[in-house]
Design an enzyme around this catalytic site. Structure first.
Site, PDB file in Angstrom:
ATOM      1  N   ASP A 122      -1.496 -18.545   3.356  1.00 27.95           N
ATOM      2  CA  ASP A 122      -2.337 -19.460   2.568  1.00 27.95           C
ATOM      3  C   ASP A 122      -2.949 -20.527   3.475  1.00 27.95           C
ATOM      4  O   ASP A 122      -4.151 -20.824   3.408  1.00 27.95           O
ATOM      5  CB  ASP A 122      -1.540 -20.089   1.416  1.00 27.95           C
TER       6      ASP A 122
ATOM      7  N   TYR B  37       0.808  -1.224   0.000  1.00 27.42           N
ATOM      8  CA  TYR B  37       0.000   0.000   0.000  1.00 27.42           C
ATOM      9  C   TYR B  37       0.837   1.269   0.000  1.00 27.42           C
ATOM     10  O   TYR B  37       0.288   2.376   0.048  1.00 27.42           O
ATOM     11  CB  TYR B  37      -0.971   0.001   1.193  1.00 27.42           C
TER      12      TYR B  37
ATOM     13  N   LYS C 256       4.266 -14.898   5.213  1.00 30.53           N
ATOM     14  CA  LYS C 256       4.589 -15.836   4.132  1.00 30.53           C
ATOM     15  C   LYS C 256       6.108 -15.866   4.029  1.00 30.53           C
ATOM     16  O   LYS C 256       6.699 -15.657   2.960  1.00 30.53           O
ATOM     17  CB  LYS C 256       3.926 -15.350   2.826  1.00 30.53           C
TER      18      LYS C 256
ATOM     19  N   ASP D 159     -11.885  -9.881   4.807  1.00 31.80           N
ATOM     20  CA  ASP D 159     -13.021 -10.067   3.895  1.00 31.80           C
ATOM     21  C   ASP D 159     -13.431 -11.536   3.876  1.00 31.80           C
ATOM     22  O   ASP D 159     -14.626 -11.869   3.882  1.00 31.80           O
ATOM     23  CB  ASP D 159     -12.651  -9.639   2.464  1.00 31.80           C
TER      24      ASP D 159
ATOM     25  N   ASP E 233      -6.156  -7.377   4.828  1.00 31.94           N
ATOM     26  CA  ASP E 233      -7.326  -6.971   4.051  1.00 31.94           C
ATOM     27  C   ASP E 233      -8.055  -8.207   3.533  1.00 31.94           C
ATOM     28  O   ASP E 233      -9.277  -8.352   3.670  1.00 31.94           O
ATOM     29  CB  ASP E 233      -6.843  -6.087   2.887  1.00 31.94           C
TER      30      ASP E 233
END
Ligand code: GGG
Length: 353
Positions: free
Chosen positions: A225, A138, A188, A253, A249
């Protein structure tokens, strides 16, 4: 929090930035819910402010300086939603991403909680995603160039020790205040060993730097993941999840799908001296202007904002009213399988208040 003092306020100056799409329907609903709290909170004084892609298309500015300056004079704010295009538009930059940085709202706190029992005996969800809010991809430093084999695009992904440490501290503080006191660090670093490695290592080090303070907090780490996989299979294992910006983010969701609708999930953007509530959902252009958007995520965001400012009892009142409306299931907007309008859903909450 550190610089917030609720005891002395005579009035509460609340900036309202509905921005785009259904933000313009759900932020007025949150305002009405705050007004209905009456003398439980200092007299609210609302300041209507502009931002958004629609504003940009009309005026060439997505986030006017006056909006930022006015917010700095407010005690807190509510932001609606923004419709940034997927294609690059010259001169446009997302106002919400910019606002989080300009006001240094470094923590995006997103509680995802089941209210009604989940269908098919699926486990209930009660977790908080703590999303770093100022860096990762971002920072929006992208470039594209032509090469012999076609175009090549690159983006900078910034992870700093400073930002990882402050979001980590926020996550540990939230975890230690909850009954389960369990924190999962999402990363990750098997692939991104430098950037995610720094995030993971920095958050991991926090208990050692604060001897005794987080002894009760159990810590787990998980690849992003695998975290998404387990979130869908056994969401009950999660309590507080802390993640770099983009993973946070996506995970929040995804978690929203487990509690019925994105239209239920609130958030706050929090810094050390300012807080801005914001529904997790976007501007939903397909339903904008139809008076069918779910106002609950915004009303809950108002509750989170008030709680963060120290007004726990009125925040609980708002949440309780919303929970009753959801449990009764009589007045639900279409995202929850009902036929109610935004106004009817708001009115149902106001009746419970
Ligand atoms: N209230 C959350 C929201 O507006 N989400 C839409 C979103 O993330 N848009 C991308 C952006 O422009 O920032």
């Amino acid at each position: 929090r550190r610089n917030f003092s609720s005891a002395t306020r005579q009035s509460l100056k609340i900036g309202l930035v509905p921005a785009d799409g259904i933000g313009r329907e759900v932020i007025p609903a949150a305002r009405a819910a705050i007004e209905a709290l009456g003398s439980d909170i200092p007299k609210p004084e609302f300041v209507d402010l502009l931002a958004g892609f629609e504003l940009f298309t009309r005026t060439g500015t997505a986030l006017p300086d006056e909006t930022v300056e006015a917010l700095k004079e407010c005690d807190c704010a509510l932001f609606g939603s923004v419709s940034s295009p997927s294609k690059r538009v010259t001169g446009y930059s997302s106002p919400i991403v910019a606002l989080r940085k300009k006001l240094d709202l470094y923590a995006n706190i997103r509680p995802v909680v089941s209210v009604a029992p989940n269908p098919n005996d699926k486990p209930s969800v009660d977790l908080i995603v703590v999303r770093e809010n100022t860096e990762c991809l971002y920072v929006k430093q992208e470039e594209i160039k032509s090469t012999e084999s076609g175009r090549e695009a690159r983006a900078i992904r910034l992870i700093t020790e400073r930002a990882s440490a402050r979001i980590g501290r926020m996550a540990f503080e939230l975890a230690r205040a909850r009954p389960r006191k369990h924190l999962t660090i999402i990363h990750k670093s098997n692939v991104l060993s430098v950037t995610d490695g720094l995030f993971r290592e920095t958050v991991r080090a926090i208990p050692k730097q604060n001897p005794g303070r987080y002894d009760d907090v159990t810590i787990a780490e998980q690849l992003v993941d695998s975290a998404v996989y387990r979130l869908f299979r056994e969401p009950q294992i999660y309590d507080v999840m802390v993640a770099p910006n983009l993973y946070g983010d996506i995970i929040s969701d995804a978690a929203a799908a487990l509690v019925g609708s994105l239209g239920l999930v609130p958030s706050i953007n929090a810094g050390d001296s300012f807080v801005m509530g914001e529904p997790v959902h976007g501007s939903a252009p397909d339903i904008a202007g139809k008076n069918i958007a779910n106002p609950i995520a915004s009303i809950r965001s108002a509750a989170l904002m008030l709680r963060h400012l120290g007004y726990g009892a009125p925040a609980d009142r708002l949440d309780k009213a919303v929970d009753q409306v959801i449990r009764e299931g009589q007045v639900l907007t279409p995202d929850l399988g009902g036929k109610a309008t935004t106004q009817e859903a708001l009115d149902a909450v106001l009746r419970k208040l």
